[in-house]
Design a protein around this motif. Structure first.
Motif, PDB file in Angstrom:
ATOM      1  N   VAL A   7       0.834  -1.210   0.000  1.00 33.87           N
ATOM      2  CA  VAL A   7       0.000   0.000   0.000  1.00 33.87           C
ATOM      3  C   VAL A   7       0.862   1.252   0.000  1.00 33.87           C
ATOM      4  CG1 VAL A   7      -1.665   1.338   1.350  1.00 33.87           C
ATOM      5  CG2 VAL A   7      -1.966  -1.127   1.099  1.00 33.87           C
ATOM      6  N   VAL A   8       1.891   1.277   0.822  1.00 34.07           N
ATOM      7  CA  VAL A   8       2.782   2.442   0.883  1.00 34.07           C
ATOM      8  C   VAL A   8       3.532   2.610  -0.437  1.00 34.07           C
ATOM      9  CG1 VAL A   8       4.816   3.416   2.026  1.00 34.07           C
ATOM     10  CG2 VAL A   8       3.018   2.339   3.378  1.00 34.07           C
ATOM     11  N   PHE A   9       3.982   1.512  -1.022  1.00 32.93           N
ATOM     12  CA  PHE A   9       4.707   1.599  -2.298  1.00 32.93           C
ATOM     13  C   PHE A   9       3.795   2.136  -3.403  1.00 32.93           C
ATOM     14  CE2 PHE A   9       6.049  -0.151  -6.361  1.00 32.93           C
ATOM     15  CZ  PHE A   9       7.381   0.226  -6.403  1.00 32.93           C
ATOM     16  N   ILE A  10       2.572   1.606  -3.494  1.00 29.69           N
ATOM     17  CA  ILE A  10       1.636   2.074  -4.530  1.00 29.69           C
ATOM     18  C   ILE A  10       1.301   3.540  -4.311  1.00 29.69           C
ATOM     19  CG2 ILE A  10      -0.715   1.803  -5.402  1.00 29.69           C
ATOM     20  CD1 ILE A  10      -0.473  -1.169  -4.860  1.00 29.69           C
ATOM     21  N   LEU A  11       1.156   3.952  -3.058  1.00 33.20           N
ATOM     22  CA  LEU A  11       0.856   5.351  -2.768  1.00 33.20           C
ATOM     23  C   LEU A  11       1.997   6.258  -3.186  1.00 33.20           C
ATOM     24  CD1 LEU A  11      -1.247   7.224  -1.535  1.00 33.20           C
ATOM     25  CD2 LEU A  11      -0.221   6.830   0.704  1.00 33.20           C
ATOM     26  N   GLN A  12       3.231   5.852  -2.899  1.00 38.62           N
ATOM     27  CA  GLN A  12       4.389   6.636  -3.325  1.00 38.62           C
ATOM     28  C   GLN A  12       4.501   6.682  -4.843  1.00 38.62           C
ATOM     29  OE1 GLN A  12       5.241   8.224  -0.034  1.00 38.62           O
ATOM     30  NE2 GLN A  12       7.002   8.321  -1.386  1.00 38.62           N
ATOM     31  N   LEU A  13       4.193   5.567  -5.501  1.00 40.38           N
ATOM     32  CA  LEU A  13       4.229   5.533  -6.963  1.00 40.38           C
ATOM     33  C   LEU A  13       3.174   6.462  -7.555  1.00 40.38           C
ATOM     34  CD1 LEU A  13       5.320   4.291  -9.588  1.00 40.38           C
ATOM     35  CD2 LEU A  13       3.668   2.441  -9.295  1.00 40.38           C
ATOM     36  N   THR A  14       1.995   6.474  -6.962  1.00 35.95           N
ATOM     37  CA  THR A  14       0.933   7.369  -7.432  1.00 35.95           C
ATOM     38  C   THR A  14       1.329   8.829  -7.282  1.00 35.95           C
ATOM     39  OG1 THR A  14      -0.720   5.715  -6.776  1.00 35.95           O
ATOM     40  CG2 THR A  14      -1.498   7.962  -7.163  1.00 35.95           C
ATOM     41  N   ILE A  15       1.914   9.175  -6.156  1.00 34.98           N
ATOM     42  CA  ILE A  15       2.362  10.558  -5.931  1.00 34.98           C
ATOM     43  C   ILE A  15       3.426  10.942  -6.946  1.00 34.98           C
ATOM     44  CG2 ILE A  15       3.550  12.080  -4.301  1.00 34.98           C
ATOM     45  CD1 ILE A  15       2.181  10.529  -2.041  1.00 34.98           C
ATOM     46  N   HIS A  16       4.344  10.022  -7.236  1.00 37.48           N
ATOM     47  CA  HIS A  16       5.394  10.312  -8.221  1.00 37.48           C
ATOM     48  C   HIS A  16       4.797  10.517  -9.606  1.00 37.48           C
ATOM     49  CE1 HIS A  16       9.320  10.158 -10.168  1.00 37.48           C
ATOM     50  NE2 HIS A  16       8.785   9.293 -11.032  1.00 37.48           N
ATOM     51  N   LEU A  17       3.833   9.689  -9.986  1.00 39.56           N
ATOM     52  CA  LEU A  17       3.207   9.823 -11.305  1.00 39.56           C
ATOM     53  C   LEU A  17       2.448  11.138 -11.417  1.00 39.56           C
ATOM     54  CD1 LEU A  17       1.864   6.192 -11.884  1.00 39.56           C
ATOM     55  CD2 LEU A  17       3.845   7.278 -12.950  1.00 39.56           C
ATOM     56  N   VAL A  18       1.759  11.516 -10.345  1.00 40.83           N
ATOM     57  CA  VAL A  18       1.029  12.791 -10.364  1.00 40.83           C
ATOM     58  C   VAL A  18       2.002  13.954 -10.518  1.00 40.83           C
ATOM     59  CG1 VAL A  18      -0.371  14.353  -8.963  1.00 40.83           C
ATOM     60  CG2 VAL A  18      -0.954  11.928  -9.071  1.00 40.83           C
ATOM     61  N   ASN A  19       3.116  13.913  -9.781  1.00 42.91           N
ATOM     62  CA  ASN A  19       4.095  14.994  -9.885  1.00 42.91           C
ATOM     63  C   ASN A  19       4.784  15.013 -11.250  1.00 42.91           C
ATOM     64  OD1 ASN A  19       3.566  15.775  -7.229  1.00 42.91           O
ATOM     65  ND2 ASN A  19       5.160  14.456  -6.387  1.00 42.91           N
ATOM     66  N   THR A  20       4.947  13.837 -11.863  1.00 40.10           N
ATOM     67  CA  THR A  20       5.612  13.763 -13.165  1.00 40.10           C
ATOM     68  C   THR A  20       4.700  14.261 -14.277  1.00 40.10           C
ATOM     69  OG1 THR A  20       6.934  11.878 -12.406  1.00 40.10           O
ATOM     70  CG2 THR A  20       6.787  12.247 -14.785  1.00 40.10           C
ATOM     71  N   TRP A 161      10.314   3.414   5.401  1.00 43.13           N
ATOM     72  CA  TRP A 161       9.919   2.614   4.243  1.00 43.13           C
ATOM     73  C   TRP A 161       9.368   3.498   3.130  1.00 43.13           C
ATOM     74  CZ3 TRP A 161      10.614  -1.523   1.647  1.00 43.13           C
ATOM     75  CH2 TRP A 161       9.657  -1.990   0.751  1.00 43.13           C
ATOM     76  N   ALA A 162       8.583   4.521   3.479  1.00 44.14           N
ATOM     77  CA  ALA A 162       8.047   5.433   2.470  1.00 44.14           C
ATOM     78  C   ALA A 162       9.177   6.202   1.788  1.00 44.14           C
ATOM     79  CB  ALA A 162       7.050   6.400   3.112  1.00 44.14           C
ATOM     80  N   LEU A 163      10.159   6.649   2.563  1.00 45.53           N
ATOM     81  CA  LEU A 163      11.299   7.344   1.968  1.00 45.53           C
ATOM     82  C   LEU A 163      12.087   6.426   1.039  1.00 45.53           C
ATOM     83  CD1 LEU A 163      12.612   9.381   5.048  1.00 45.53           C
ATOM     84  CD2 LEU A 163      11.437  10.274   3.036  1.00 45.53           C
ATOM     85  N   ALA A 164      12.270   5.175   1.449  1.00 44.14           N
ATOM     86  CA  ALA A 164      12.994   4.227   0.616  1.00 44.14           C
ATOM     87  C   ALA A 164      12.235   3.952  -0.681  1.00 44.14           C
ATOM     88  CB  ALA A 164      13.220   2.921   1.385  1.00 44.14           C
ATOM     89  N   CYS A 165      10.930   3.800  -0.592  1.00 42.32           N
ATOM     90  CA  CYS A 165      10.118   3.575  -1.803  1.00 42.32           C
ATOM     91  C   CYS A 165      10.206   4.770  -2.743  1.00 42.32           C
ATOM     92  CB  CYS A 165       8.660   3.323  -1.409  1.00 42.32           C
ATOM     93  SG  CYS A 165       8.369   1.744  -0.581  1.00 42.32           S
ATOM     94  N   GLY A 166      10.124   5.979  -2.183  1.00 42.90           N
ATOM     95  CA  GLY A 166      10.229   7.182  -3.008  1.00 42.90           C
ATOM     96  C   GLY A 166      11.572   7.284  -3.704  1.00 42.90           C
TER      97      GLY A 166
END
Length: 222
Positions: A7-20, A161-166
């Motif tokens: 869940v945390v990884f998918i959330l970080q991925l979503t935030i990255h895609l939105v920012n990109t 973990w969230a920082l590492a995923c980001g």
């Protein structure tokens, strides 16, 4: 229920895609989808699309018509052109007011669904370890840092973990961008080489011979 790690990884991925992709681009895509649905603005949006098509058609005909050779047709097209411009502008103002409200609502929902949800999850599960580090792998101060702020010492906290995923997502994104850039650049360089390969190259001997034929000394000898 999916694992909290996923869940945390998918959330970080979503935030990255939105920012990109960009907030404005996402808002425009959602606005177009919203207008395709049976919503209060769908009729006005359909009229706006039709008006733009008519405007482009009249403008093309107006540009192709000479005001000197066929003044009557040109004047008629000019009146239609000006009328369509006024209609497009009036309809655009009406839609822009609704779109501004739509963008504000979408931006708020997007923040709640990404950064707001991330903050809530990190606060709610701040004492829960994501996974444990094998004992003796890292010194005590490293264990304390990896468990910051409130996870048990010797475990990985949800914040870490969230920082590492980001960081991993950013590295992969940059690597993919570099690969695409290199592939595009290599293809272009190869095409340039092919284009230049058809041109004959001057040999150094030919250049010297040509210069010697046109030199003053050669003329004197002749």
């Amino acid at each position: 229920m999916p694992s909290l790690l996923v869940v945390v990884f998918i959330l970080q991925l979503t935030i990255h895609l939105v920012n990109t992709v960009g907030a404005a681009t996402i808002n425009n895509i959602l606005w177009n989808i919203y207008n395709r649905l049976p919503t209060p603005t769908s009729k006005a949006a359909a009229e706006q699309r039709d008006l733009k098509k008519q405007f482009l058609k009249v403008r093309t005909e107006l540009n192709a018509t000479s005001s000197q050779d066929n003044f009557a047709k040109w004047a008629k097209l000019r009146r239609q052109h000006d009328k369509l411009v006024e209609q497009v502008e009036a309809n655009k103002k009406l839609l822009d007011g609704t779109k501004s409200t739509f963008d504000s609502a979408i931006s708020a929902l997007r923040w709640v669904g990404t950064n707001g949800l991330r903050m809530l999850i990190q606060f709610w599960f701040q004492k829960q370890p994501m996974f444990w580090i094998p004992k003796g792998w890292v010194p005590y101060y490293a264990e304390w840092l990896l468990s910051f702020p409130r996870a048990p010492v010797g475990s990985i906290s949800i914040q870490v973990w969230a920082l590492a995923c980001g960081a991993i997502i950013l590295l992969i994104s940059d690597a993919l961008g570099a690969v695409v850039g290199l592939a595009t650049g290599t293809g272009k360089a190869t095409q340039d080489e092919k284009n230049n390969s058809g041109q004959p190259m001057k040999m150094e001997g030919e250049k010297v011979t040509a210069e010697s034929r046109t030199s003053p000394e050669a003329k004197k000898e002749l």
